[in-house]
Design a protein around this motif. Sequence first.
Motif, PDB file in Angstrom:
ATOM      1  N   PRO A  68       0.908  -1.253   0.034  1.00  0.00           N
ATOM      2  CA  PRO A  68      -0.186  -0.027  -0.001  1.00  0.00           C
ATOM      3  C   PRO A  68       0.880   1.467  -0.093  1.00  0.00           C
ATOM      4  O   PRO A  68       0.240   2.296  -0.415  1.00  0.00           O
ATOM      5  CB  PRO A  68      -0.730  -0.190   1.337  1.00  0.00           C
ATOM      6  CG  PRO A  68      -0.117  -1.307   2.144  1.00  0.00           C
ATOM      7  CD  PRO A  68       0.295  -2.104   1.144  1.00  0.00           C
ATOM      8  N   LEU A  69       2.198   1.369   0.325  1.00  0.00           N
ATOM      9  CA  LEU A  69       2.914   2.413   0.454  1.00  0.00           C
ATOM     10  C   LEU A  69       3.306   2.907  -1.082  1.00  0.00           C
ATOM     11  O   LEU A  69       3.677   3.880  -0.905  1.00  0.00           O
ATOM     12  CB  LEU A  69       4.167   2.216   1.294  1.00  0.00           C
ATOM     13  CG  LEU A  69       4.386   2.441   2.672  1.00  0.00           C
ATOM     14  CD1 LEU A  69       5.788   2.574   3.353  1.00  0.00           C
ATOM     15  CD2 LEU A  69       3.461   3.808   3.086  1.00  0.00           C
ATOM     16  N   PHE A  70       3.210   2.117  -1.705  1.00  0.00           N
ATOM     17  CA  PHE A  70       3.737   2.268  -3.095  1.00  0.00           C
ATOM     18  C   PHE A  70       2.479   2.255  -4.108  1.00  0.00           C
ATOM     19  O   PHE A  70       1.604   1.354  -4.288  1.00  0.00           O
ATOM     20  CB  PHE A  70       4.670   1.131  -3.541  1.00  0.00           C
ATOM     21  CG  PHE A  70       6.014   1.213  -2.814  1.00  0.00           C
ATOM     22  CD1 PHE A  70       7.071   2.113  -3.172  1.00  0.00           C
ATOM     23  CD2 PHE A  70       5.949   0.379  -1.551  1.00  0.00           C
ATOM     24  CE1 PHE A  70       8.084   2.381  -2.408  1.00  0.00           C
ATOM     25  CE2 PHE A  70       7.460   0.482  -0.883  1.00  0.00           C
ATOM     26  CZ  PHE A  70       8.243   1.712  -1.149  1.00  0.00           C
ATOM     27  N   GLY A  71       2.560   3.289  -5.126  1.00  0.00           N
ATOM     28  CA  GLY A  71       1.616   3.309  -5.884  1.00  0.00           C
ATOM     29  C   GLY A  71       1.907   2.693  -7.167  1.00  0.00           C
ATOM     30  O   GLY A  71       1.154   2.116  -7.815  1.00  0.00           O
ATOM     31  N   ALA A  72       3.079   2.359  -7.443  1.00  0.00           N
ATOM     32  CA  ALA A  72       3.643   1.680  -8.522  1.00  0.00           C
ATOM     33  C   ALA A  72       5.101   1.128  -8.297  1.00  0.00           C
ATOM     34  O   ALA A  72       5.839   1.795  -7.833  1.00  0.00           O
ATOM     35  CB  ALA A  72       3.522   2.773  -9.913  1.00  0.00           C
ATOM     36  N   VAL A  73       5.258  -0.027  -8.844  1.00  0.00           N
ATOM     37  CA  VAL A  73       6.468  -0.505  -8.860  1.00  0.00           C
ATOM     38  C   VAL A  73       7.000  -0.998 -10.366  1.00  0.00           C
ATOM     39  O   VAL A  73       6.154  -1.821 -10.877  1.00  0.00           O
ATOM     40  CB  VAL A  73       6.771  -1.830  -7.833  1.00  0.00           C
ATOM     41  CG1 VAL A  73       8.206  -1.983  -7.861  1.00  0.00           C
ATOM     42  CG2 VAL A  73       6.204  -1.026  -6.665  1.00  0.00           C
ATOM     43  N   VAL A  74       7.870  -0.515 -11.081  1.00  0.00           N
ATOM     44  CA  VAL A  74       8.327  -0.642 -12.224  1.00  0.00           C
ATOM     45  C   VAL A  74       9.579  -1.195 -12.605  1.00  0.00           C
ATOM     46  O   VAL A  74      10.518  -0.738 -11.696  1.00  0.00           O
ATOM     47  CB  VAL A  74       7.776   0.474 -13.189  1.00  0.00           C
ATOM     48  CG1 VAL A  74       6.246   0.820 -13.179  1.00  0.00           C
ATOM     49  CG2 VAL A  74       8.697   1.730 -12.650  1.00  0.00           C
ATOM     50  N   ALA A  75       9.776  -1.898 -13.586  1.00  0.00           N
ATOM     51  CA  ALA A  75      11.361  -1.934 -13.903  1.00  0.00           C
ATOM     52  C   ALA A  75      11.834  -1.093 -14.760  1.00  0.00           C
ATOM     53  O   ALA A  75      11.056  -0.433 -15.605  1.00  0.00           O
ATOM     54  CB  ALA A  75      11.510  -3.578 -14.558  1.00  0.00           C
ATOM     55  N   ASN A  76      13.048  -0.782 -14.543  1.00  0.00           N
ATOM     56  CA  ASN A  76      13.669   0.422 -15.504  1.00  0.00           C
ATOM     57  C   ASN A  76      15.110  -0.085 -15.714  1.00  0.00           C
ATOM     58  O   ASN A  76      16.011   0.140 -14.952  1.00  0.00           O
ATOM     59  CB  ASN A  76      13.847   1.659 -14.659  1.00  0.00           C
ATOM     60  CG  ASN A  76      14.085   2.724 -15.571  1.00  0.00           C
ATOM     61  OD1 ASN A  76      14.558   2.626 -16.700  1.00  0.00           O
ATOM     62  ND2 ASN A  76      14.185   3.796 -14.903  1.00  0.00           N
TER      63      ASN A  76
END
Length: 561
Positions: A68-76
């Motif tokens: 919940p603390l993160f809005g999005a997690v993406v690979a870069n």
Amino acid sequence: MEGMKTFAEEITCKLDGMITLEEVLQVIEKPKYAEQGDVAFPCFLLAKMMKKSPQLIAADLAKQIDHPLFGAVVANGAYVNGFLNKQVVSEHVLNDILKQGANYGHLSHGQGKVITIDFSSPNIAKPFSMGHLRSTVIGNAIANIAEKSGYQTVRINHLGDWGTQFGKLITAYKYWGSEESVKENPIQELLSLYVKFHDEVEQQPHLEAEARRWFKKLEDGDEEARDLWKWFKAESLLEFSKIYDLMNIRFDSLNGEAFYNESMDDTIQLLQEKGLLIESDGAEVVDLQEYDLPPCLIKKSDGATLYATRDLTAAIYRQNHYQFDKALYVVGQEQSLHFKQVFLTLEKMGFEWAKGMVHIPFGFILKEGKKMSTRKGKVVLLERVIEEAIELAKQNIEEKNPQLAQKEEVAKAVGVGAIIFHDLKNERQGNIEFSLEDMLKFEGTTGPYVQYTHARACSIIRKSESNIVHPAGLNDDYSWSVIKSLMEFPIVIEKSLQQYEPSQIAKYVIDLSQEFNKYYSHVKILVDDTEKESRLALVKAVTIVLQEGLRLLGMKAPMEM
Ligand code: ARG
């Protein structure tokens, strides 16, 4: 930072024992650009372990993390980037700061441990120099930061109140001095007596022998010599305490060099027992060749003990008395060799605790690129300098805000604060150029700028006349920049203690002020809508953190300016 640890925990958990939390925390970083998120985890180490491309690992991990603390997690590329959920995180941060108040940022890693801090340490019968000012300001800030980190601190003013110079001073006083003129202007008068001694001795070499005799009398406890010495010391302390009072500095111990007279023989005996004393040209020294250093001088050929002997004795006393975990010495870089010799000698004596001793050096204060010197009686009287800063601050107030209540009080906070901040905003090892005019500017990276920002935030809270009960989160970018800065405070405190760099805190309060001023110029804080309480909570949180940051530096934060 808020979220960093959670992010690391999530990653560790998803990797199922392949890597420890500590290892993750070591490589996790804050991306350079906000577009890349708030936290980033590089997968290179894992790539080696798993023999798989870091890009693939990042892509895989990113999909798995859901918190919940993160809005999005993406690979870069080879990184996993996490974007904090602004709404959730800001609500948490604001409520946390409002609840904790001045305690926000407190750390506990120093719990149960003692740090002694040897700082300021001016010399009796001499003016309080610019170097002593730096030591005072830096030492006081480090002590505050250590306390904030949970340590118990012992603030020690190791006064320079012993040495052959007192024989010279007494001689000069007997020939050319008078009680009235010393009383009238103690430090200036004592200094000019000392200077006169050096001028006269060239024509009258017998003065040298007389001075030696007086010092011997002083050592032997002769009443007249003792009384004069005590009097000089009392007058000097009176002058020094004016400066300490102006700057709000206090000490736990004023044990100066003379305090250790009685225990010097014990130290020498101990060195002897351990077989460390060797003779060199009639003097007794501890050899430090194995460290590529010149020997540590313990006893001169005439039997007189030395600065180093005193510091050895003082260190042993402090360990016995305070059981310090760390012993810090905030003294100019020109004494680096001395402290190396003292610390290594203690190690050679077999004291394990000597490993906890640290010299914290700093550079010079320059005026037009040159060292400010007290030689030849040409002194910059520090008390005058501070008073001048306060006077300038007062003029500024008269121009900008003549209605202000408690003008004197505020002028003092701003004038003194300007001097402190000007010193602490620079990394301590560098030299700094002394300019009252620059220090007192209300714009740029100055103390008054931070104080003014704080006062401005306080005035918004005053004007709002509304209660802040339970603020919700905020979602816009201006708030987010301020929130992110607020979250950094505990990390900055930790770093500043690790590096003994109050400049970390000074730079931080400048950054926070700048972010807040940007916010202030773009956002209508007092408009009546559903987010008003949250905006006010943000303003309030800024006042709390700025005030606490300034306090750590040794500065006041007036509510109005
Ligand atoms: N009084 C000394 C000076 O002015 C500084 C003393 C620093 N502290 C110490 N433990 N040696 O140079």
